[in-house]
Design a protein around this motif. Structure first.
Motif, PDB file in Angstrom:
ATOM      1  N   GLU A   5      -1.070 -15.536  -8.554  1.00  0.00           N
ATOM      2  CA  GLU A   5      -1.243 -15.512  -7.100  1.00  0.00           C
ATOM      3  C   GLU A   5      -0.450 -14.360  -6.477  1.00  0.00           C
ATOM      4  N   ILE A   6       0.755 -14.146  -6.976  1.00  0.00           N
ATOM      5  CA  ILE A   6       1.586 -13.056  -6.457  1.00  0.00           C
ATOM      6  C   ILE A   6       0.918 -11.715  -6.732  1.00  0.00           C
ATOM      7  N   SER A   7       0.447 -11.548  -7.959  1.00  0.00           N
ATOM      8  CA  SER A   7      -0.215 -10.302  -8.338  1.00  0.00           C
ATOM      9  C   SER A   7      -1.478 -10.066  -7.492  1.00  0.00           C
ATOM     10  N   GLU A   8      -2.241 -11.111  -7.272  1.00  0.00           N
ATOM     11  CA  GLU A   8      -3.445 -10.995  -6.444  1.00  0.00           C
ATOM     12  C   GLU A   8      -3.096 -10.651  -5.005  1.00  0.00           C
ATOM     13  N   PHE A   9      -2.032 -11.262  -4.484  1.00  0.00           N
ATOM     14  CA  PHE A   9      -1.580 -10.973  -3.126  1.00  0.00           C
ATOM     15  C   PHE A   9      -1.184  -9.507  -3.001  1.00  0.00           C
ATOM     16  N   VAL A  10      -0.433  -9.010  -3.987  1.00  0.00           N
ATOM     17  CA  VAL A  10       0.007  -7.611  -3.974  1.00  0.00           C
ATOM     18  C   VAL A  10      -1.199  -6.676  -4.064  1.00  0.00           C
ATOM     19  N   ASP A  11      -2.147  -7.001  -4.926  1.00  0.00           N
ATOM     20  CA  ASP A  11      -3.364  -6.185  -5.022  1.00  0.00           C
ATOM     21  C   ASP A  11      -4.078  -6.126  -3.670  1.00  0.00           C
ATOM     22  N   GLU A  12      -4.148  -7.260  -3.009  1.00  0.00           N
ATOM     23  CA  GLU A  12      -4.824  -7.332  -1.708  1.00  0.00           C
ATOM     24  C   GLU A  12      -4.098  -6.500  -0.653  1.00  0.00           C
ATOM     25  N   ASN A  14      -2.115  -4.018  -1.134  1.00  0.00           N
ATOM     26  CA  ASN A  14      -2.206  -2.605  -1.515  1.00  0.00           C
ATOM     27  C   ASN A  14      -3.541  -2.009  -1.072  1.00  0.00           C
ATOM     28  N   LYS A  15      -4.596  -2.826  -1.093  1.00  0.00           N
ATOM     29  CA  LYS A  15      -5.930  -2.350  -0.720  1.00  0.00           C
ATOM     30  C   LYS A  15      -6.142  -2.328   0.793  1.00  0.00           C
ATOM     31  N   THR A  16      -5.542  -3.291   1.496  1.00  0.00           N
ATOM     32  CA  THR A  16      -5.909  -3.493   2.903  1.00  0.00           C
ATOM     33  C   THR A  16      -4.849  -3.109   3.926  1.00  0.00           C
ATOM     34  N   THR A  17      -3.599  -2.948   3.504  1.00  0.00           N
ATOM     35  CA  THR A  17      -2.534  -2.744   4.485  1.00  0.00           C
ATOM     36  C   THR A  17      -1.852  -1.399   4.267  1.00  0.00           C
ATOM     37  N   PRO A  18      -1.871  -0.533   5.287  1.00  0.00           N
ATOM     38  CA  PRO A  18      -1.152   0.729   5.159  1.00  0.00           C
ATOM     39  C   PRO A  18       0.349   0.464   4.997  1.00  0.00           C
ATOM     40  N   GLU A  19       1.030   1.335   4.252  1.00  0.00           N
ATOM     41  CA  GLU A  19       2.470   1.152   4.023  1.00  0.00           C
ATOM     42  C   GLU A  19       3.241   0.977   5.320  1.00  0.00           C
ATOM     43  N   SER A  20       2.864   1.709   6.340  1.00  0.00           N
ATOM     44  CA  SER A  20       3.594   1.656   7.616  1.00  0.00           C
ATOM     45  C   SER A  20       3.494   0.284   8.288  1.00  0.00           C
ATOM     46  N   GLU A  21       2.543  -0.539   7.857  1.00  0.00           N
ATOM     47  CA  GLU A  21       2.368  -1.867   8.451  1.00  0.00           C
ATOM     48  C   GLU A  21       2.905  -3.003   7.573  1.00  0.00           C
ATOM     49  N   LEU A  22       3.471  -2.658   6.424  1.00  0.00           N
ATOM     50  CA  LEU A  22       4.000  -3.700   5.543  1.00  0.00           C
ATOM     51  C   LEU A  22       5.249  -4.312   6.160  1.00  0.00           C
ATOM     52  N   THR A  23       5.364  -5.618   6.031  1.00  0.00           N
ATOM     53  CA  THR A  23       6.533  -6.337   6.543  1.00  0.00           C
ATOM     54  C   THR A  23       7.606  -6.406   5.459  1.00  0.00           C
ATOM     55  N   GLU A  24       8.785  -6.859   5.847  1.00  0.00           N
ATOM     56  CA  GLU A  24       9.857  -7.043   4.853  1.00  0.00           C
ATOM     57  C   GLU A  24       9.430  -8.024   3.768  1.00  0.00           C
ATOM     58  N   GLU A  25       8.664  -9.057   4.136  1.00  0.00           N
ATOM     59  CA  GLU A  25       8.173 -10.026   3.151  1.00  0.00           C
ATOM     60  C   GLU A  25       7.189  -9.378   2.180  1.00  0.00           C
ATOM     61  N   ASP A  26       6.321  -8.515   2.723  1.00  0.00           N
ATOM     62  CA  ASP A  26       5.372  -7.803   1.863  1.00  0.00           C
ATOM     63  C   ASP A  26       6.122  -6.965   0.831  1.00  0.00           C
ATOM     64  N   TRP A  27       7.121  -6.210   1.293  1.00  0.00           N
ATOM     65  CA  TRP A  27       7.903  -5.368   0.384  1.00  0.00           C
ATOM     66  C   TRP A  27       8.631  -6.240  -0.638  1.00  0.00           C
ATOM     67  N   PHE A  28       9.156  -7.375  -0.181  1.00  0.00           N
ATOM     68  CA  PHE A  28       9.868  -8.276  -1.092  1.00  0.00           C
ATOM     69  C   PHE A  28       8.922  -8.779  -2.183  1.00  0.00           C
ATOM     70  N   ILE A  29       7.741  -9.205  -1.784  1.00  0.00           N
ATOM     71  CA  ILE A  29       6.779  -9.732  -2.759  1.00  0.00           C
ATOM     72  C   ILE A  29       6.335  -8.626  -3.722  1.00  0.00           C
ATOM     73  N   LYS A  30       6.156  -7.419  -3.198  1.00  0.00           N
ATOM     74  CA  LYS A  30       5.830  -6.299  -4.088  1.00  0.00           C
ATOM     75  C   LYS A  30       6.961  -6.088  -5.098  1.00  0.00           C
ATOM     76  N   GLY A  31       8.207  -6.205  -4.636  1.00  0.00           N
ATOM     77  CA  GLY A  31       9.354  -6.071  -5.540  1.00  0.00           C
ATOM     78  C   GLY A  31       9.379  -7.174  -6.574  1.00  0.00           C
ATOM     79  N   TYR A  32       9.119  -8.387  -6.129  1.00  0.00           N
ATOM     80  CA  TYR A  32       9.117  -9.524  -7.037  1.00  0.00           C
ATOM     81  C   TYR A  32       8.011  -9.377  -8.085  1.00  0.00           C
ATOM     82  N   ASN A  33       6.854  -8.921  -7.644  1.00  0.00           N
ATOM     83  CA  ASN A  33       5.739  -8.697  -8.561  1.00  0.00           C
ATOM     84  C   ASN A  33       6.111  -7.635  -9.609  1.00  0.00           C
ATOM     85  N   ALA A  34       6.732  -6.556  -9.157  1.00  0.00           N
ATOM     86  CA  ALA A  34       7.163  -5.502 -10.094  1.00  0.00           C
ATOM     87  C   ALA A  34       8.212  -6.048 -11.058  1.00  0.00           C
TER      88      ALA A  34
END
Length: 187
Positions: A5-12, A14-34
């Motif tokens: 689920e985490i990997s799918e969320f990150v894929d989503e 990455n496809k739909t949200t520009p970096e400038s619009e990522l929230t702290e939670e988005d970045w955290f989840i991307k970090g956790y996924n990595a």
């Protein structure tokens, strides 16, 4: 969420949200996924981004410290850990250092690093929680109780996960009334 689920969320995102619009939670989840994928350098980058958006994001600092410690362990190089700390300019360095020491089994030095962190910034509730937990792990329930009781007064400032952890610590310390009071704060 599970790994898929985490990997799918990150894929989503990455496809739909520009970096400038990522929230702290988005970045955290991307970090956790990595981190799950053992891409620890990427994880450090993402956790740094999360903390740039929220400088008091203790979970990101904690995971960042873990990613750094895994990097050092993988490369069998403590100097790499120090280098990475410098490279990423990790704030709350004492807390991150304590996490590394804890992961390495050096609980006594972790205690000292957490005390240093709290001395520099007495509002670091996560550092206080970890200090109380490590005292308890070391069998020093007197100090664990003292730190936990001081933190109880600030429990409304804790995340729900940390409130739960404090409540569990009070239960482990057989301080059931304090555990109930902390759990009620989270309701």
């Amino acid at each position: 969420k599970d790994k898929k689920e985490i990997s799918e969320f990150v894929d989503e995102i990455n496809k739909t949200t520009p970096e400038s619009e990522l929230t702290e939670e988005d970045w955290f989840i991307k970090g956790y996924n990595a981190q799950i994928k053992q891409q620890h350098e990427d994880a450090c980058f993402y956790y740094k981004k999360a903390t740039e958006l929220n400088p008091k994001y203790t979970s990101a600092y904690n995971n960042w410290g873990l990613a750094l410690s895994y990097l050092a362990r993988i490369k069998s190089d403590d100097a790499l850990y120090a280098e990475a700390i410098e490279k990423y300019k990790v704030p709350y360095i004492e807390t991150t250092k304590a996490q590394y020491q804890y992961e390495a089994g050096d609980l006594y030095h972790a205690v000292e690093s957490l005390k240093d962190a709290i001395a520099k910034d007495n509002t670091q509730t996560y550092s206080k929680l970890r200090l109380a937990q490590i005292y308890h792990e070391l069998g020093d329930d007197e100090n664990a109780s003292a730190v936990a009781l001081s933190l109880k007064e600030e429990s409304s400032n804790l995340s729900l996960d940390n409130q739960r952890a404090l409540g569990e610590l009070f239960s482990d310390l057989k301080r059931f009334d304090d555990a109930i009071a902390v759990y009620e704060t989270g309701l």
